[in-house]
Enzyme design. Structure first.
Site, PDB file in Angstrom:
ATOM      1  N   GLY A  89      -5.041   1.930 -12.744  1.00  0.00           N
ATOM      2  CA  GLY A  89      -6.184   2.845 -12.701  1.00  0.00           C
ATOM      3  C   GLY A  89      -7.386   2.083 -12.212  1.00  0.00           C
ATOM      4  CB  CYS A 118      -2.352  -2.845 -13.005  1.00  0.00           C
ATOM      5  SG  CYS A 118      -3.877  -3.554 -12.366  1.00  0.00           S
ATOM      6  CE1 TYR A 119      -8.339   1.341 -17.474  1.00  0.00           C
ATOM      7  CE2 TYR A 119      -6.551   2.928 -17.727  1.00  0.00           C
ATOM      8  CZ  TYR A 119      -7.828   2.503 -18.039  1.00  0.00           C
ATOM      9  OH  TYR A 119      -8.602   3.229 -18.905  1.00  0.00           O
ATOM     10  CG  HIS A 127       0.279  -3.533  -8.940  1.00  0.00           C
ATOM     11  ND1 HIS A 127       0.080  -2.223  -9.317  1.00  0.00           N
ATOM     12  CD2 HIS A 127      -0.922  -4.136  -9.051  1.00  0.00           C
ATOM     13  CE1 HIS A 127      -1.177  -2.036  -9.643  1.00  0.00           C
ATOM     14  NE2 HIS A 127      -1.819  -3.189  -9.489  1.00  0.00           N
ATOM     15  CD  GLU A 141       3.252  -0.715  -8.777  1.00  0.00           C
ATOM     16  OE1 GLU A 141       3.745  -1.539  -9.548  1.00  0.00           O
ATOM     17  OE2 GLU A 141       2.057  -0.380  -8.826  1.00  0.00           O
ATOM     18  CG  ASP A 193       8.766  19.283   4.344  1.00  0.00           C
ATOM     19  OD1 ASP A 193       9.618  18.387   4.321  1.00  0.00           O
ATOM     20  OD2 ASP A 193       7.539  19.061   4.325  1.00  0.00           O
ATOM     21  CE  LYS A 234       8.643  15.120   5.836  1.00  0.00           C
ATOM     22  NZ  LYS A 234       7.820  16.330   5.913  1.00  0.00           N
TER      23      LYS A 234
END
Ligand code: XMP
Length: 510
Positions: A54, A81-82, A168, A170, A226, A366
């Site tokens: 955040g 993190c945050y 992080h 990710e 889509d 996606k």
């Protein structure tokens, strides 16, 4: 099916966290922290929770906080993190500002033996982006990693299964980030890893079979990935009761209208109405040169044509949209139906009467939509189709739009795309097309002089289309495309290559 909650505190990598979890075949959903209560979290049966990063400091009055009771809810948590600082703060630890010595970028990390760091070497590289840091862990927690500047780069309370990392995991720059997420999911939370986008689509199909039995559903098919995948899911579920309307405004790429029609009607047997409305669109675009006006006219006319077709069908129970997960998250609307901002469908709900909006893809990213498309047998050309603007070639023809100009552009564009596709470029551009400028210039062919249009070729490399770099296409490919265009397309006598990046230029010329 195991579910992980990504509790969103406003960090920039939140979608990435959910994708990393789904890559491990565990379903993850993102919920903003202020839209889900602790009792809802408890009743949802989540196997684990990830607190995201955040932008603020936990001591900021306005920053995101959460009910402390979450730490004792019996659900494993990974704070990032945050989210890590918040966990420390909520548990009674201390978070302080590092002043000017925050950590940003690749950082050397040392970890201690711990279930979260199974198969992670003692020393590796992680990605840091913080100024505040945990200066004292809460009771029951212990430090399990550090960096040179950060005494607590990770901590845990094994009893309550609470884990936190300041870095992080990710982002790909964290060498063992994927491993750490995997450890959290499988070793800490005990997930099974049996989720898959295509199984998920199968479940949606089963659900729709029951839900829409005997009811009509209407879908505006554009031929984009889509709406195509949404159409196939619904078609599998309710067959001819799915009515697809494909408005061909005459501003599609060469042979595209026929391709979409053939694919859906002949290959899949979809109940599809193709409306050839190019004359109507051209008439309304006569003399119009201003880009925004072109867009507006096309948007309005599209709705009008669609409305007329819908009226012929009579009452429809639901209007289907190809909204995908990032649209839902970005709109921040959580569960309420989101109207996709794409001009093609944006105004439809106002003019057509129906009982509900349905969005078969609203929980998929996606790449997952593409996987489902492949599973359902959608041709590669559609599954991996590059983005194509709703107003079509209208925004790639500078100045007034005429039949002749559309034809010239369709031909030039088809040649350029063919040459790119034929070439074995290591890094194919993410979007590539031709533009017809309104500049004419002199040329020479044989003994005769010519006076034809200038076509511009555009190719960009990008992750998200918000920023883009012009692609360094080898000269040989450009030469081949240019040679073919000036020889094969009578009316174009010059070809230029666009070397502008975004910003300051946009991808499209109009
Ligand atoms: P720009 O030109 O804004 O394009 O840099 C970014 C991406 O958006 C696509 N684009 C559109 N898509 N309707 C759409 O559906 C539009 O009016 C439109 N304008 C641009 C563009 O092709 C690129 O991928």
């Amino acid at each position: 099916m195991d579910k992980i909650l990504v509790l969103d505190f406003g960090g920039q990598y939140n979608q990435l966290i959910a994708r990393r979890v789904r890559e491990k075949h565990v379903y993850a959903e993102i919920k903003p922290y202020d839209r889900i209560s602790l009792s809802e979290i408890k009743s949802e049966g989540y196997k684990g929770i990830i607190f995201t990063g955040g932008p603020n400091s936990v001591y900021d009055e306005t920053s995101a906080h959460y009910d402390k009771g979450i730490l004792d809810a019996g659900i494993p948590i990974l704070g990032i993190c945050y989210g890590a600082q918040l966990m420390a703060y909520m548990g009674g630890g201390k978070v302080e500002s590092a002043g000017n010595s925050g950590e940003y970028g690749k950082t050397a990390l040392t970890v201690r033996e711990n279930i979260l760091f199974e198969n992670v070497p003692e020393n590796s590289i992680c990605w840091m982006s913080h100024n505040d840091y945990i200066s004292a862990v809460a009771q029951d927690f212990r430090i399990i990693a550090s960096t040179e500047k950060c005494p607590c780069a990770a901590m845990c309370d094994e009893k309550r299964k609470l884990y936190a990392v300041q870095f992080h995991p990710e982002v790909t720059h964290t060498e063992y980030g994927k491993q750490i997420i995997e450890n959290f999911l499988f070793s800490v939370c005990g997930c099974v890893g049996d989720w898959d986008a295509s199984d998920y689509a199968q479940k949606v199909i089963e659900k729709y079979k029951e839900k829409f039995a005997g009811k009509k559903v209407l879908l505006a098919l554009s031929g984009g990935v889509d709406s195509s995948v949404a159409a196939l899911i619904l078609h599998k579920a309710i067959g001819q009761n799915l009515v697809c309307v494909f408005v061909d405004h005459g501003l599609l790429r060469k042979d595209e209208g026929d391709f979409v029609e053939n694919t859906f009607r002949k290959k899949f047997g979809v109940n599809l109405t193709r409306v050839n409305a190019s004359e109507r669109f051209l008439k309304r675009l006569e003399g119009v040169t201003e880009p925004e006006r072109k867009r507006k006219i096309i948007g309005e006319e599209f709705i009008r044509v669609f409305e007329e077709e819908a009226k012929k069908i009579g009452h429809v129970h639901a209007l289907a949209q190809g909204t995908i997960y990032p649209d839902v998250i970005e709109s921040g609307k959580g569960d309420s139906a989101v109207i996709k901002s794409h001009h093609n469908v944006g105004g439809l709900p106002d003019v057509i009467s129906f009982d509900e909006i349905t969005e078969p893809l609203r929980e998929l990213f996606k790449d997952e939509v593409r996987r489902v498309g492949e599973m359902l047998g959608l041709p590669k050309e559609l599954v991996y189709r590059q983005p194509f603007p709703g107003p079509g070639l209208a925004v790639r023809i500078i100045g007034e739009i005429t039949k002749e100009k559309i034809k010239l552009l369709q031909e030039a564009d088809a040649i350029f795309r063919e040459e790119i596709e034929k070439s074995d470029l290591e890094n194919k551009p993410d979007q590539y097309f031709a533009v017809l400028t309104d500049t004419k210039s002199v040329g020479v062919m044989g003994d005769a002089g010519t006076y034809g249009y200038t076509a511009a070729l555009r190719a960009v490399s990008t992750d998200d289309f918000m920023t883009a770099e012009w692609t360094r296409i080898p000269y040989e490919v450009l030469e081949k495309a240019s040679g073919r265009i000036t020889n094969e397309v009578r009316g174009i006598s010059r070809v230029v290559y666009d070397i502008s990046s975004k910003p300051p230029a946009t991808v499209e010329w109009e």
